[in-house]
Motif scaffolding. Structure first.
Motif, PDB file in Angstrom:
ATOM      1  N   PRO A  92       7.908 -17.537  30.477  1.00  0.00           N
ATOM      2  CA  PRO A  92       8.302 -16.136  30.720  1.00  0.00           C
ATOM      3  C   PRO A  92       8.698 -15.915  32.173  1.00  0.00           C
TER       4      PRO A  92
ATOM      5  N   VAL B 165      12.043 -17.735  32.875  1.00  0.00           N
ATOM      6  CA  VAL B 165      13.179 -17.042  32.271  1.00  0.00           C
ATOM      7  C   VAL B 165      13.490 -15.770  33.041  1.00  0.00           C
ATOM      8  N   ASN B 166      12.463 -14.987  33.336  1.00  0.00           N
ATOM      9  CA  ASN B 166      12.704 -13.693  33.948  1.00  0.00           C
ATOM     10  C   ASN B 166      13.163 -13.777  35.386  1.00  0.00           C
TER      11      ASN B 166
ATOM     12  N   TRP C  26      13.188 -14.424  23.925  1.00  0.00           N
ATOM     13  CA  TRP C  26      13.549 -13.194  23.216  1.00  0.00           C
ATOM     14  C   TRP C  26      12.749 -11.992  23.706  1.00  0.00           C
TER      15      TRP C  26
ATOM     16  N   ARG D 248      11.198 -10.137  26.612  1.00  0.00           N
ATOM     17  CA  ARG D 248      11.436 -10.232  28.033  1.00  0.00           C
ATOM     18  C   ARG D 248      10.283  -9.763  28.907  1.00  0.00           C
TER      19      ARG D 248
ATOM     20  N   THR E  80       6.874 -10.476  31.304  1.00  0.00           N
ATOM     21  CA  THR E  80       6.606 -11.545  32.266  1.00  0.00           C
ATOM     22  C   THR E  80       5.305 -12.279  31.959  1.00  0.00           C
TER      23      THR E  80
ATOM     24  N   ARG F 150      20.751 -17.679  24.945  1.00  0.00           N
ATOM     25  CA  ARG F 150      20.514 -16.274  25.272  1.00  0.00           C
ATOM     26  C   ARG F 150      20.186 -16.082  26.750  1.00  0.00           C
ATOM     27  N   TYR F 151      19.867 -17.187  27.385  1.00  0.00           N
ATOM     28  CA  TYR F 151      19.395 -17.104  28.769  1.00  0.00           C
ATOM     29  C   TYR F 151      20.459 -16.488  29.670  1.00  0.00           C
ATOM     30  N   ASP F 152      20.046 -15.481  30.423  1.00  0.00           N
ATOM     31  CA  ASP F 152      20.978 -14.718  31.237  1.00  0.00           C
ATOM     32  C   ASP F 152      20.876 -15.002  32.724  1.00  0.00           C
TER      33      ASP F 152
END
Lengths: 339, 257
Positions: B81, B84-85, B166, B168, B170, B251-253
């Protein structure tokens, strides 16, 4: 090979942002009725970079520089359009692409936080399967050029920003990639380290490495790149030789003068028509078009009126150039407001 | 490469020797709490649903070893998390190595050694108390089944954490909750209702970590043969984990600039 090393066509990247109302109530409402705003970070970019070219990719914050790099490196999947780097589609064949490229993010280290730099390098050696002799030779060269010797036994977290950047550069180049992306490589560095990094980049380009450098510190590119691409609002608003941009938009110079005794500024204005004189009689600046006057002519005119104690000429930063592009100097204003 | 990354973390952690031993001790203690509970239950009743003390300890030990393996091989997935974040996955995506393995070896759970030690002691003790008729073939299959069981556990941890692509948030609340489902299978599956039983043996096959392998080794109950399907369950879990990462990364932004 006919195809350029890096080739992007009509590349776009759209982020969906949750459109929440303010505060907790807004967040709760968002859970039920989901609304999103589309944000075009990259909005139709065409870019060709030939092997061995060094390209400056310039723009304001939020213009889409980093997003472009992330699309070219395969970190992000484009919303539409095509991209090929050395014949590989980065987001589809991520690992093959990763072998061809070296990436440096100025704002983010790629070192293992809790490991000594030397361990990080060994891990990378294994990851890229660099043959031992090759690794030793490359590491020795990088250690010398970037003065890494004292850093090797230090863990990532204990490095200063400048040290970290030197180690990061080495970490990105250990496998001798033919293509190197540098995203704001000198951000936050002091002048001394900046100069060292720039010198290193010049050598890199001289040795035939293809370099794409994004920055908003324009000192970086004057040293390293011949070609400048300016982005704004996710679109390329200018693409051409750096020198041409400077001639077209960076005609203005400033001479800062400290006379031995105060002079009458009106007299200077009279002696140099078409220039802009500002400041005090004891210390003033003259802005002039370098195609109308040479620096020598300006200096001579001033010396005819006063004894000069000290003077200095400001070369135009590319920063000014970019500002003038934004002010409408080159192309029509771009669509979409950047974040 | 994966091993080297983990090894480097071990060396880094061992620099703080006292911390290391306190951790090992603390973990041993926390695992013992569960055991005290089992002991207390069996002090009152000799059997739970036909399962004896040492049989339950066997299941319990498998789950414990599985947990130790997760801490050893997939502790980094708990950082997903955060990775990703904050866009920290970028650096992994530009390296020529599967992201799933880079994430898993991102950190090492130093508790792993404590958990594994407790689990192993329990396993060995339980097997010594239970009279299993070992033949070379049976031992070989048991090894395969047990190894698969551990793969199931590690993969489930990774899958639970892959939800970070998926969700989002933390913190890995969802993943922690999913992981705790596994604690249900420290005890015989037969004590639960049909629905929960089906859920734990198919959709989220935690039952293949402890219960089914133990049942097979002991030859206990009608469904003992199901334990032989453990390698299949392992293959299924690994596939789901790999796919979860593949789709998640699309999906990773990233983040910021």
């Amino acid at each position: 090979m006919d195809e350029p090393l890096i080739r992007a066509r009509a590349l776009t990247k759209t982020f969906r942002r949750p459109d929440k109302g303010p505060g907790l109530a807004g967040s709760a409402r968002h859970l039920i009725t989901r609304k999103y705003t589309e944000h075009h970070a990259i909005d139709g970019i065409d870019l060709d970079v030939a092997a061995g070219e060094a390209v400056a990719y310039v723009g304001r914050n939020g213009a889409g520089k980093s997003t472009t790099v992330k699309l070219l490196t395969g970190i992000l999947v484009p919303s539409s359009g095509e991209v090929r780097v050395a014949g590989v589609v980065p987001h589809q064949d991520r690992i093959a692409n990763a072998r061809n490229i070296g990436v440096v993010f100025g704002q983010r280290t790629q070192l293992w936080w809790d490991l000594p730099v030397r361990e990080t390098f060994t891990l990378l050696r294994d990851m890229y399967r660099i043959p031992p002799e090759r690794y030793r030779a490359t590491l020795a060269r990088l250690t010398e050029v970037l003065d890494l010797g004292p850093l090797l036994p230090v863990t990532g977290r204990k490095l200063s920003l400048g040290q970290r950047m030197r180690a990061d550069l080495a970490a990105a180049l250990l496998h001798e990639p033919p293509i190197v992306y540098l995203d704001e490589p000198t951000i936050g560095l002091d002048i001394e380290v900046k100069d060292r990094v720039r010198e290193f980049l010049r050598d890199l380009v001289a040795n035939g490495t293809t370099v794409l450098l994004t920055t908003h510190d324009l000192g970086d590119i004057e040293d390293v790149c011949r070609r400048i691409v300016i982005v704004d609002g996710g679109r390329i608003i200018h693409d051409g030789p750096l020198a041409a941009v400077r001639d077209e938009l960076a005609r203005e110079r400033s001479m800062h003068v400290q006379p031995a005794v105060p002079v009458d500024l009106a007299a200077i204005r009279a002696a140099l028509p078409g220039t802009e004189v500002s400041g005090e009689p004891g210390e003033f600046s003259i802005r002039f078009d370098r195609f109308a006057y040479s620096a020598g002519q300006v200096a001579a005119a001033v010396m005819g009126l006063a004894e000069i104690r000290d003077f200095r000429i400001d070369e135009p930063g590319i920063e000014d150039v970019v500002r003038r592009v934004y002010e409408g100097g080159l192309v029509e204003s771009p669509t979409g407001a950047p974040a | 490469m994966y091993r080297r990354s983990l090894g480097a973390h071990v060396r880094a952690s061992l620099e703080y020797e006292a911390d290391f031993w306190i951790l090992v001790f603390g973990v041993g203690l926390s695992q013992c709490v569960g055991l005290v509970f089992i002991g207390a239950v069996f002090a009152k009743v000799p059997h739970i649903n036909g399962w004896g003390l040492w049989e339950v300890v066997l299941m319990y030990s498998m789950m414990t070893i599985g947990q130790g393996c997760s801490e050893l091989f997939a502790e980094g997935s708990w950082d997903l998390p955060m990775l990703v974040n904050r866009g920290e996955l970028d650096r992994m995506l530009v390296r020529p190595y599967p992201v799933i393995l880079q994430v898993c070896s991102f950190r090492l759970g130093m508790n792993a050694f404590g958990t594994l030690a407790v689990g192993t002691v329990l396993l060995v003790t339980a097997l010594a108390r239970l009279h299993v008729h070992w033949t070379p073939a049976r031992a070989a299959i048991a090894l395969l089944v047990f190894a698969s069981a551990l793969v199931v556990k590690v993969s489930l941890t990774v899958i639970a954490n892959a939800s970070a692509f998926w969700l989002r948030g933390t913190i890995s609340t969802f993943a922690a909750g999913a992981d705790q489902l596994g604690d249900l299978t420290r005890y015989p599956l037969t004590i639960y209702g049909v629905g929960l039983r089906a859920f734990l043996s198919t959709a989220v096959p935690f039952a293949f970590v402890g219960f089914f392998p133990a049942a097979w080794v002991l030859g206990h109950g009608q469904s003992a043969w199901v334990g032989l399907l453990t390698p299949l369950a392992a293959a299924y879990c690994v596939t789901v984990a790999v796919l979860a990462f593949r789709f998640g990364l699309r999906r990773y932004d990233s983040a910021g600039n």
